[in-house]
Design an enzyme around this catalytic site. Structure first.
Site, PDB file in Angstrom:
ATOM      1  N   LYS A  30      25.294  36.614  48.477  1.00 38.58           N
ATOM      2  CA  LYS A  30      26.383  35.650  48.557  1.00 38.58           C
ATOM      3  C   LYS A  30      25.962  34.483  49.441  1.00 38.58           C
ATOM      4  CE  LYS A  30      27.666  36.044  52.969  1.00 38.58           C
ATOM      5  NZ  LYS A  30      27.591  34.915  53.923  1.00 38.58           N
ATOM      6  N   ALA A 117      18.985  40.025  57.239  1.00 36.41           N
ATOM      7  CA  ALA A 117      19.395  39.131  58.342  1.00 36.41           C
ATOM      8  C   ALA A 117      19.163  37.669  57.979  1.00 36.41           C
ATOM      9  CB  ALA A 117      18.649  39.495  59.630  1.00 36.41           C
ATOM     10  N   GLY A 119      21.657  35.640  56.276  1.00 36.25           N
ATOM     11  CA  GLY A 119      22.870  34.900  55.964  1.00 36.25           C
ATOM     12  C   GLY A 119      23.292  35.027  54.519  1.00 36.25           C
ATOM     13  N   LEU A 120      22.726  36.008  53.802  1.00 35.43           N
ATOM     14  CA  LEU A 120      22.997  36.207  52.376  1.00 35.43           C
ATOM     15  C   LEU A 120      23.743  37.513  52.111  1.00 35.43           C
ATOM     16  CD1 LEU A 120      19.492  35.080  51.049  1.00 35.43           C
ATOM     17  CD2 LEU A 120      21.602  33.738  51.039  1.00 35.43           C
ATOM     18  N   ALA A 121      24.121  38.216  53.175  1.00 34.29           N
ATOM     19  CA  ALA A 121      24.904  39.461  53.078  1.00 34.29           C
ATOM     20  C   ALA A 121      24.188  40.556  52.310  1.00 34.29           C
ATOM     21  CB  ALA A 121      26.276  39.194  52.463  1.00 34.29           C
ATOM     22  N   GLY A 122      22.875  40.670  52.512  1.00 34.65           N
ATOM     23  CA  GLY A 122      22.121  41.699  51.803  1.00 34.65           C
ATOM     24  C   GLY A 122      22.574  43.108  52.135  1.00 34.65           C
ATOM     25  N   GLY A 123      22.827  43.409  53.411  1.00 34.54           N
ATOM     26  CA  GLY A 123      23.294  44.741  53.780  1.00 34.54           C
ATOM     27  C   GLY A 123      24.662  45.042  53.213  1.00 34.54           C
ATOM     28  N   ALA A 125      25.868  43.689  50.501  1.00 33.69           N
ATOM     29  CA  ALA A 125      25.665  43.858  49.064  1.00 33.69           C
ATOM     30  C   ALA A 125      25.259  45.287  48.735  1.00 33.69           C
ATOM     31  CB  ALA A 125      24.604  42.869  48.569  1.00 33.69           C
ATOM     32  N   ASP A 157      32.099  41.272  54.548  1.00 34.68           N
ATOM     33  CA  ASP A 157      31.632  40.690  53.283  1.00 34.68           C
ATOM     34  C   ASP A 157      31.630  41.683  52.128  1.00 34.68           C
ATOM     35  OD1 ASP A 157      31.142  38.292  54.612  1.00 34.68           O
ATOM     36  OD2 ASP A 157      29.028  38.748  54.966  1.00 34.68           O
TER      37      ASP A 157
END
Length: 315
Positions: A30, A117, A119-123, A125, A157
């Site tokens: 995101k 880490a 800023g793309l909300a990988g965790g 997601a 998120d």
């Protein structure tokens, strides 16, 4: 105005039987097209108003039946990302098991492309993918709204990444309402930094710098999305966490300047950073912009992505 995100949600919400074979779920990253940060609340979180946008950069989680709960991974962050009890994937599986009365048993494998880490909300997601994958694996029959409610107990998120598309987030970000965008595809170029940034540190720095919002309400941004004009949208992007991210990583100024010099319509730090996101006119422009950024060697990696896309979905 609100609209259903994707018609396949109707199929998702129907009762299902437990899967006999493996369940593969793809989940997007995101970006925040608008992020307004309010003062810190009594619980330590900040009151947010944000416009989430899911983009076509994906992680993939495979869930299989097992006698215990295990997690393995490959790709981005392997060797850096903890696979222990604090991992959001495992926490999500246990939360779903507690809600449904199911044993928290599954063998999980993560193929990771979303940088950690960043800023793309990988965790977040990956936690959303775990909820969807184990819901199908166990045949719990939860609706997407049910899963989003569980997700809200795990992180700000995660509910959005269960849903996907473009949405307005309020509260600490966990209250999600889809927004009307007219089905237009937006083209983005991502400049991924060498090292991640801690989201709590960025918020703490926001407070230390005065905690003042400059983003304003998201009304103009939402109107720009409906106009389907990239040049209009370019003037409406905003992120209150950009200033603290730049304070912590001054070198990101050069990345943003490089993207704009290369012809991007707009550039901003994604969420808490340090990934920088650039808006392109179309797919051809995005490819040209990405090539130019790669030639300047101002970041670790450059990726192109289209949004909005669905949230966590079974393949």
């Amino acid at each position: 105005m609100t609209e259903p995100l994707f018609s396949e949600d109707e199929e998702f919400d129907r009762p299902r039987l437990a899967a006999h074979g493996p369940v593969r779920v793809r989940v997007p990253a995101k970006i925040n097209l608008h992020l307004r940060v309010g003062p810190a609340r009594a619980d330590g979180f900040h009151e947010l108003t944000t416009v989430y946008h899911a983009i076509g950069l994906y992680d993939e989680l495979t869930a299989r039946r097992g006698d215990t709960l295990t997690l393995t991974m490959e790709g981005e962050g392997t060797g850096e990302l903890s696979l222990g009890e604090d991992n959001l994937i495992l926490r999500a599986v246990r939360a779903l098991a507690a809600e449904t009365g199911h044993d928290a048993h599954a063998r999980l494998h993560l193929k990771k492309q979303i940088p950690i880490a960043a800023g793309l909300a990988g965790g977040s997601a990956d936690a959303a993918a775990a909820l969807v994958a184990c819901d199908h694996l166990w045949g719990t029959g939860m609706s997407r709204d049910d899963l989003a409610a569980i997700a809200a107990t795990l992180g700000s998120d995660i509910p959005f990444l269960v849903l996907g598309g473009t949405a307005l987030g309020t509260g600490r970000g966990e209250l999600v309402s889809p927004v009307l965008t007219g089905g237009h595809a937006w083209h983005w170029v991502l400049a991924v930094a060498d090292e991640g940034l801690s989201t709590p540190v960025v918020y703490r720095t926001f407070d230390e710098l005065g905690g003042h919002s400059s983003a304003g309400p998201p009304d103009d941004l939402l109107a720009a999305l409906r106009q389907r004009d990239p040049e209009v949208l370019a003037g409406r992007l905003a992120n209150d966490l950009q200033a603290p991210a730049l304070h912590l990583r001054p070198e990101l100024h050069a990345v943003l300047d490089a993207g704009l010099d290369a012809g991007a319509l707009a550039g901003l730090v994604s969420g808490s950073g340090p990934t920088c996101v650039f808006l392109a006119e179309d797919a051809r422009h995005a490819a040209m912009l990405a090539a130019e950024l790669e030639s300047r060697k101002c970041c670790r990696a450059v990726k192109t992505a289209v949004g909005p896309v669905p949230g966590a979905r079974v393949l």
